[in-house]
Motif scaffolding. Structure first.
Motif, short mmCIF file in Angstrom:
data_model
loop_
_atom_site.label_atom_id
_atom_site.label_comp_id
_atom_site.label_asym_id
_atom_site.label_seq_id
_atom_site.Cartn_x
_atom_site.Cartn_y
_atom_site.Cartn_z
N ASP A 44 -47.09 118.34 98.88
CA ASP A 44 -47.26 117.21 97.97
C ASP A 44 -47.20 115.92 98.77
OD1 ASP A 44 -47.18 115.93 95.20
OD2 ASP A 44 -45.29 115.21 96.05
N SER A 45 -48.10 114.99 98.51
CA SER A 45 -48.17 113.75 99.29
C SER A 45 -46.93 112.88 99.08
CB SER A 45 -49.44 112.97 98.93
OG SER A 45 -49.47 112.70 97.54
N ASP A 46 -46.40 112.81 97.86
CA ASP A 46 -45.20 112.01 97.61
C ASP A 46 -44.01 112.55 98.40
OD1 ASP A 46 -46.55 110.32 95.92
OD2 ASP A 46 -45.98 111.40 94.10
N ALA A 48 -44.17 114.30 101.14
CA ALA A 48 -44.41 114.04 102.56
C ALA A 48 -44.06 112.59 102.92
CB ALA A 48 -45.88 114.33 102.90
N TRP A 49 -44.47 111.65 102.09
CA TRP A 49 -44.20 110.24 102.39
C TRP A 49 -42.70 109.94 102.35
CZ3 TRP A 49 -45.57 106.15 104.76
CH2 TRP A 49 -45.01 104.92 104.43
N TYR A 61 -39.18 116.96 108.13
CA TYR A 61 -40.36 117.53 107.46
C TYR A 61 -40.75 118.85 108.12
CZ TYR A 61 -44.97 117.57 105.21
OH TYR A 61 -46.08 117.90 104.47
N GLN A 425 -45.74 123.70 93.79
CA GLN A 425 -46.11 123.04 95.04
C GLN A 425 -45.50 123.73 96.26
OE1 GLN A 425 -44.66 119.09 94.31
NE2 GLN A 425 -46.34 118.56 92.91
#
Length: 588
Positions: A44-46, A48-49, A61, A425
């Motif tokens: 998920d991009s959120d 990851a950020w 990560y 996810q």
């Protein structure tokens, strides 16, 4: 000194990797299964950020990404052995680069061995091992650059940005380059390498004075790779930084030459390897706490539904450990044997059925499983929330699944869908979460499901608030709400048996007489009927007592009379130790 060609070296390191994989799998397998529960890597991009934007976020990560594979058998052992081998290989390259005349396998492997011990501590973060390996890899890259200016530029860039990538272990690269330059370079320019130490302090100082990290020990020591609310054992906490002593030893010995005879060139490395193997094994036995490892093993069996393995577990101390007893009795309930075989196993009283809550992750998770099995959905959900809060990252896939289940039962589909999306996810839990999606907006499907529908019937007619002190009244309501839910009957009845409360036993028998959940009546409950109605043999069959149980009671009564006359009461345990009659008369 012994020299091996490239093929021989590759074969040697491959052998180390294979041996370490077997060793890790044999001694530490359940540590990896346990560690996997406290990371929740999401594609998920959120996510990851949020992870990558924090100090040390890259290695956090990466650790979460690798740890998700611990869900699968052997994956943890393979990854652990691979890191062990790679770190040892990096250390050997450093020694051969700085002190090529010294063959020191003991020094190559000591950092890896220390990390092997650290990984047995459930408060340790796996990103620490990855951070150390990446830092040693960068050290090798920097030392491979022969021109001073280029080497210092690369090291300086790493000193600034590398710290943000991997955390405090990033400083190890800088320290290694500085020491190598000071001890092994012959030019007067080598003293400029000290400027790298100033660069290395920029990021920690900034993080501290910007109040991003509030304590120096989390900026400069291995404490950053531990649970921030706990203090790890000093010997293990700073084992990674012991690499500095290792690197210093290589630098001090860089100009030394040791001559040894033919046998010395063989015996000295062999002696170091033997000493290393002894240190590794004895340290593993010391730091891999038997009690903690047993708890992790039982937790894994419970999580994966291996109930017979729980009962067969050789370390089960159910007469002295409430948690062990709860795992054991939960397994008996899932096998529908709690009311038949309770006294085939050692017991520690009523708290061996439901241990007191201490708000820890392990206790809350186990209690959630117990209450869910009983049909007490409200307390199962409460314990799942407590376990989530107690988890360091406030995520736990097992407890998220429980929150999906309980919210679907209560009809809170929007809440359940939120947790389903989170688990969809992930790699290992996406299929399990997706299975529950079919029930969203379809209560009729949920009610028809064997798992959820049975528990829905348990709470359909409940009224009033619930808490841990209302466990018995809750069970009474559950039994009357779902007259077919055997786990509730068995837990309630066994609580009465273990407490030796004859009034409670009598009330339980009378209230549940003829209910579907009591058919066929468990053996111990039949024995309790006889205990209550000992002089009324004509009513035994009405309560479900079989002729076999009735005949055994008559034999037991005769055996007790004979034993009293002979004064040898201890002989009864062999034949009747698993009966309620024996427990009532002779056990505390």
């Amino acid at each position: 000194m012994i020299k091996l060609n490239r093929a021989g070296q590759v074969a040697g390191w491959l052998l180390v990797f294979i041996l370490m994989t077997g060793y890790c799998q044999h001694y530490f397998a359940y540590n990896y299964f346990y560690a996997e529960q406290f990371y929740l890597f999401r594609f998920d991009s959120d996510y990851a950020w949020q992870t990558l934007s924090q100090p040390g976020g890259v290695v956090i990560y990466l650790a979460a990404f690798l740890t998700q594979f611990f869900f699968y058998s052997y994956a943890g052992a393979v990854l652990s052995a691979l890191l062990f081998t790679m770190i040892a290989w990096q250390m050997s390259r450093y020694w051969k680069r700085i002190a090529p005349n010294i063959l020191a396998p003991l020094f190559y492997f000591l950092p890896s061995v220390a990390l092997l011990w650290i990984q047995t501590d459930f408060n340790y973060h796996w990103e620490g091992t990855l951070a150390l390996w990446i830092s040693l890899l960068m050290l090798d890259v920097c030392l491979a650059v022969r021109k001073n200016l280029f080497r210092w530029v690369i090291t300086g860039v790493w000193a600034i940005f590398g710290y943000y990538f991997v955390g405090p272990y990033g400083l190890l690269t800088v320290a290694g380059v500085v020491m190598a330059d000071l001890f092994t370079r012959q030019t007067s320019q080598k003293w400029w390498a000290l400027c790298l130490l100033l660069l290395a302090g920029i990021v920690p100082l900034t993080l501290y004075y910007k109040d991003i990290v509030l304590e120096w020990r989390f900026l400069l020591t291995s404490d950053a790779y531990y649970h921030s609310r706990l203090n790890p054992p000093a010997m293990l906490a700073y084992a990674g930084w012991a690499c500095l002593l290792n690197l210093t030893a290589a630098c001090l010995l860089s100009r030394k030459t040791f001559s040894a005879g033919r046998w010395g060139r063989i015996c000295l490395p062999v002696a170091q390897i033997v000493l290393l193997a002894w240190l590794m094994h004895s340290g593993s036995l010391r730091y891999n706490s038997v009690k903690n490892y047993e708890a992790k093993t039982l937790d894994y069996y419970c999580r994966t539904g291996q109930w017979q393995e729980v009962l067969d577990f050789p370390g089960l101390r159910s007469d002295r450990n409430m948690m062990h007893a709860c795992y054991q009795n939960l397994a008996l309930s899932h096998l529908d044997q709690l009311g038949d075989r309770l006294f085939d196993y050692k017991q520690c009283g009523p708290q061996g059925l439901v241990l007191p809550s201490n708000r820890s992750v392990n206790a809350s998770t186990l209690l959630s499983d117990i209450y869910y099995q009983m049909g007490n959905v409200a307390l199962a959900q409460e314990m799942a929330f407590e376990g989530m809060i107690a988890s360091e990252r406030a995520v736990n896939p097992r407890l998220l699944l429980r929150l999906i289940q309980t919210n679907l039962i209560y009809g809170y589909d929007n809440v359940a869908e939120k947790y389903i999306r989170l688990l969809e996810q992930t790699l290992a839990y996406a299929d399990k979460a997706s299975r529950y999606r079919q029930f969203l907006g379809h209560p009729e499907k949920m009610k028809a499901d064997p798992e959820l529908g049975g528990r829905y019937a348990c709470v359909q007619h409940l009224s009033g608030l619930t808490n841990e002190t209302q466990l018995i009244p809750n069970l009474e309501q559950i039994i009357h709400s779902n007259t077919s839910w055997r786990p509730a009957f068995q837990y309630y009845g066994v609580m009465c048996l273990l407490s030796k409360d004859m009034k409670a036993i009598r009330d339980f028998i009378e209230h549940t007489k003829g209910m579907p959940g009591m058919k066929p009546m468990p053996r111990l409950f039949q024995e309790a009927v006889i205990q209550v109605h000992e002089g009324e043999e004509e009513v035994w069959a009405d309560y479900g007592v079989t002729p076999q149980v009735a005949q055994r009671f008559k034999a037991y009564r005769q055996a007790v009379l004979s034993a009293r006359r002979s004064g040898q009461m201890y002989g009864l345990q062999g034949s009747y130790g698993n009966t309620y009659w024996y427990y009532y008369m002779f056990r505390r």
